[in-house]
Structure formats: C-alpha cells, structure tokens
Design a protein around this motif. Structure first.
Motif, PDB file in Angstrom:
ATOM      1  N   LEU A   1      -0.140   9.623  -0.733  1.00 59.29           N
ATOM      2  CA  LEU A   1       0.574   8.462  -0.198  1.00 59.29           C
ATOM      3  C   LEU A   1       0.246   8.264   1.278  1.00 59.29           C
ATOM      4  O   LEU A   1       0.007   7.128   1.729  1.00 59.29           O
ATOM      5  CB  LEU A   1       2.081   8.644  -0.392  1.00 59.29           C
ATOM      6  CG  LEU A   1       2.955   7.469   0.060  1.00 59.29           C
ATOM      7  CD1 LEU A   1       2.547   6.186  -0.648  1.00 59.29           C
ATOM      8  CD2 LEU A   1       4.433   7.767  -0.189  1.00 59.29           C
TER       9      LEU A   1
ATOM     10  N   GLU B   1       2.057   4.197  -4.262  1.00 57.44           N
ATOM     11  CA  GLU B   1       3.352   4.235  -4.951  1.00 57.44           C
ATOM     12  C   GLU B   1       3.158   4.413  -6.453  1.00 57.44           C
ATOM     13  O   GLU B   1       3.914   5.138  -7.110  1.00 57.44           O
ATOM     14  CB  GLU B   1       4.130   2.953  -4.658  1.00 57.44           C
ATOM     15  CG  GLU B   1       4.813   2.937  -3.309  1.00 57.44           C
ATOM     16  CD  GLU B   1       5.986   3.902  -3.255  1.00 57.44           C
ATOM     17  OE1 GLU B   1       7.007   3.661  -3.934  1.00 57.44           O
ATOM     18  OE2 GLU B   1       5.865   4.927  -2.565  1.00 57.44           O
TER      19      GLU B   1
ATOM     20  N   ARG C   1       2.800   7.872  -7.934  1.00 51.41           N
ATOM     21  CA  ARG C   1       4.029   8.646  -8.136  1.00 51.41           C
ATOM     22  C   ARG C   1       4.319   8.852  -9.621  1.00 51.41           C
ATOM     23  O   ARG C   1       5.017   9.795 -10.015  1.00 51.41           O
ATOM     24  CB  ARG C   1       5.195   7.918  -7.469  1.00 51.41           C
ATOM     25  CG  ARG C   1       6.463   8.737  -7.323  1.00 51.41           C
ATOM     26  CD  ARG C   1       7.632   7.841  -6.928  1.00 51.41           C
ATOM     27  NE  ARG C   1       7.389   7.136  -5.682  1.00 51.41           N
ATOM     28  CZ  ARG C   1       7.821   7.561  -4.495  1.00 51.41           C
ATOM     29  NH1 ARG C   1       8.477   8.702  -4.409  1.00 51.41           N
ATOM     30  NH2 ARG C   1       7.587   6.850  -3.411  1.00 51.41           N
TER      31      ARG C   1
ATOM     32  N   LEU D   1       0.542   0.173  -2.380  1.00 45.47           N
ATOM     33  CA  LEU D   1       1.047  -0.072  -3.737  1.00 45.47           C
ATOM     34  C   LEU D   1       0.408   0.892  -4.732  1.00 45.47           C
ATOM     35  O   LEU D   1       1.087   1.411  -5.631  1.00 45.47           O
ATOM     36  CB  LEU D   1       0.769  -1.517  -4.147  1.00 45.47           C
ATOM     37  CG  LEU D   1       1.624  -2.589  -3.458  1.00 45.47           C
ATOM     38  CD1 LEU D   1       1.152  -3.980  -3.865  1.00 45.47           C
ATOM     39  CD2 LEU D   1       3.100  -2.406  -3.799  1.00 45.47           C
TER      40      LEU D   1
ATOM     41  N   LEU E   1       8.230   4.804   3.115  1.00 50.07           N
ATOM     42  CA  LEU E   1       7.778   5.148   1.774  1.00 50.07           C
ATOM     43  C   LEU E   1       7.765   6.635   1.461  1.00 50.07           C
ATOM     44  O   LEU E   1       7.884   7.009   0.291  1.00 50.07           O
ATOM     45  CB  LEU E   1       6.367   4.585   1.551  1.00 50.07           C
ATOM     46  CG  LEU E   1       6.240   3.055   1.580  1.00 50.07           C
ATOM     47  CD1 LEU E   1       4.778   2.648   1.443  1.00 50.07           C
ATOM     48  CD2 LEU E   1       7.067   2.419   0.467  1.00 50.07           C
TER      49      LEU E   1
END
Length: 347
Positions: free
Chosen positions: A119, A100, A103, A97, A167
């Motif tokens: 990531l 992410e 990003r 998380l 992902l």
C-alpha cells in the motif's frame, strides 16, 4: 595502486557492460547494501549514528533536488493539462485503488506486514530520471515528461503522507499521525524550498558537477537502505518473510505495473492524446520513485518497520526498470520506423 581516473573508467565500462545485458549496476549496489545490512547491521551507538546520518542525508537529498530544479523547468510543458492530470490520476488515484484492492488477497499470499509495504508503494510519486530516460528512448514527449515527473515528485512530498495517514490500517502497528506529517514538511519540503531559493546561485554549479551530485544522490539512498534493512534485521525481518511470499510479492508487483501501463495507455487514447504524449503518460504514470520512497519511509514509519515497509518498493523498482527497458526499446524502434514511413506509429 590504480589511479582514481582509471578506477572511474573501469567502473564506467563495467556499468555499460551490465546495461547491455539488462542489469542496472546501481541495483546490484542496492542488493549488496541489503546483504551488508543483513550480515552486519548497525547496533547500539553505531545504529544511533547511522540514524543521525540518515536524517542529514534525507535533508541534503531534497535540498539538492530543489537547488538543481529551475523554476522555469518546473513550468515548462505545463500547458498540456490533460496529460498531466492523467499522470497524476494514475499515480495518486489508480495506484492507491489497486493498493486497496490488494487488501482482498488471502493472508497466505499477502500477509498484513507485507500489505503495508504494498500500500505504501502505491502511494508514492513517480520517478524523475527513469521516466524521462524511458520516454526519450521510446520517442515520447520529453519536455512533458520532465514537467510531469517534477510535478509528481513535488506533489508526493505532501500527498503521500496525507494518503498514508488516511489509508494505512490503524491496527497494523504502523501509524501516521499529524506529528509525522509535520516531520515530512520539516525534513523534506523545507530543504527543497531552501534549495529552490538558492537555485540562482548554486544551481548552475551543480549542473556542471553532475558526478558529485549523483554520488550524493546514490550515496544517500544506499545509506538509507542500509539503515532501513539493518533495523529490519534487528527486528527479525527475514524470519517473517518466506521465499514463497517473496515470489507472490514479485508477481503482485508485476500485476500492478501491467494494469497501470494498460489503463494509462487506454485512457490516453480516449483523451485523444498523440503518440508522443501516450508514451509519456504510460512511462510517467506507471513508475514509483525509490529515491523519494525511501526518505519518506524513514519519516513515516517507526525504525523497526522501515525495512519490511520498503521491501515491496525495492522489488517493484527493479521490475519496472526491466519491463520498461524492453518496452522503451520496442517503442523506440517503432518510432524510428514510423518516421521513415515503414511502420504504423502505434505503440
């Protein structure tokens, strides 16, 4: 010419001296390997030979993991479900998380090519050796740390490629398809299971020759690093990463480590875990494995992308060792004081 025994003794003394000033000698070897790959990357037929050597080394590495690990050890301490679920949650839920969320950082701070590596870093399993060592140093639950780190390492063989397939951005030039996931099973899981099957016969011998198995472990990792960064140099890795971006990357790694250490500690308190288990949760839940990450990267990423993909991992690995060494020593002193009744037992 110096005798091998004298050379080994000198190497041990040098390693102890480096540890006393907070430097991991193996990290220096890794950095030297990166320098060698930068100056003299393998090319042509030599590069093909190095690539073949990496495939053999990866299989051997995971075969040894399986052969050394007793099935009884894998089950020891498994009864503390809350602790193990917390550690797995930090490793395979909280970290991804945060990956992410990274990003959202601007391109000037975290370019897309480095974001892929960040990531990937967040999808990896926890370490085994350093998690256990730091837990022991700080006075945590060592038996639970052995079990938790083992579970994380085993889960990562399957979960990391699945999470990567889900992902990793498809438009980045790095793709993880079903074929690559199958490669992970063939190159990592099959050797590991073969090692487990043969543990009864060769496990005790490996235990008596730890220096040999450690040399294979570390030598394999050095070969993987040389191959990864050599491929990156041929692809122009250092022309694509500036000094400023490396500094931002190091800062981001520190933030990731700090957030997970804080969240895992707070969650452990909310779950009512005792101090020893809270220490275990923080050390096992906040680590990322270089030993597992590099072989996984060679399987999941195209050769030219491996070098830049593992760059965040190498930075994070060094930072986690330095930060956790400080924390383990501090908490270890508090544990000793608490056992004598001289200080509160909170870490």
């Amino acid at each position: 010419m110096p005798r091998p025994s004298r050379l080994r003794a000198a190497a041990r003394r040098a390693d102890r001296a480096l540890h006393r000033i907070g430097i991991d000698g193996y990290i220096l070897l890794l950095l030297a390997t990166v320098g060698l790959a930068t100056a003299l990357p393998a090319r042509g037929h030599s590069a093909d030979a190095v690539a073949d050597g990496v495939r053999v080394a990866v299989g051997l590495l995971f075969f040894l993991y399986g052969a050394r690990l007793s099935p009884r050890e894998a089950l020891a301490g498994a009864r503390n479900r809350r602790l193990h679920l917390l550690i797995l949650g930090c490793t395979f839920v909280l970290f991804p998380l945060l990956g992410e969320a990274a990003r959202l950082l601007p391109e000037q701070v975290l370019p897309a090519r480095l974001y892929i590596g960040v990531l990937f870093l967040t999808l990896l399993p926890s370490t085994v050796q350093s998690s256990i060592a730091f837990t022991s140093m700080a006075g945590g639950n060592v038996a639970a740390a052995v079990c938790a780190a083992t579970f994380s390492s085993l889960a990562g063989i399957v979960l990391t490629p699945l999470l990567a397939a889900w992902l990793l951005p498809g438009g980045s030039g790095v793709t993880v398809d079903a074929g690559r996931v199958a490669d992970v099973v063939l190159q990592l899981l099959v050797p590991f299971l073969l090692g487990q099957l043969l543990h009864r016969w060769i496990g005790p011998r490996l235990g008596r020759h730890r220096a040999v198995t450690m040399a294979v472990d570390r030598g394999s990792i050095l070969l993987i690093v040389y191959a990864a960064f050599g491929a990156g140099v041929r692809d122009g890795i250092w022309h694509r990463v500036t000094a400023g971006q490396l500094l931002w990357l190091a800062a981001l790694c520190l933030v990731l480590l700090g957030v997970v250490l804080a969240v895992s500690g707070a969650a452990a308190r909310r779950l009512g875990l005792d101090r020893a288990d809270r220490i275990t949760a923080r050390f096992c839940g906040s680590k990322k494995s270089l030993a597992n990450g590099l072989p996984l990267a060679t399987v999941l990423f195209p050769p030219a992308a491996v070098g830049i993909a593992v760059l965040p991992l190498m930075i994070f690995h060094q930072l986690q060792l330095m930060v956790c060494t400080v924390l383990a020593r501090r908490w270890g002193r508090r544990t000793a004081d608490a056992s004598r009744g001289n200080a509160p037992s909170e870490e």
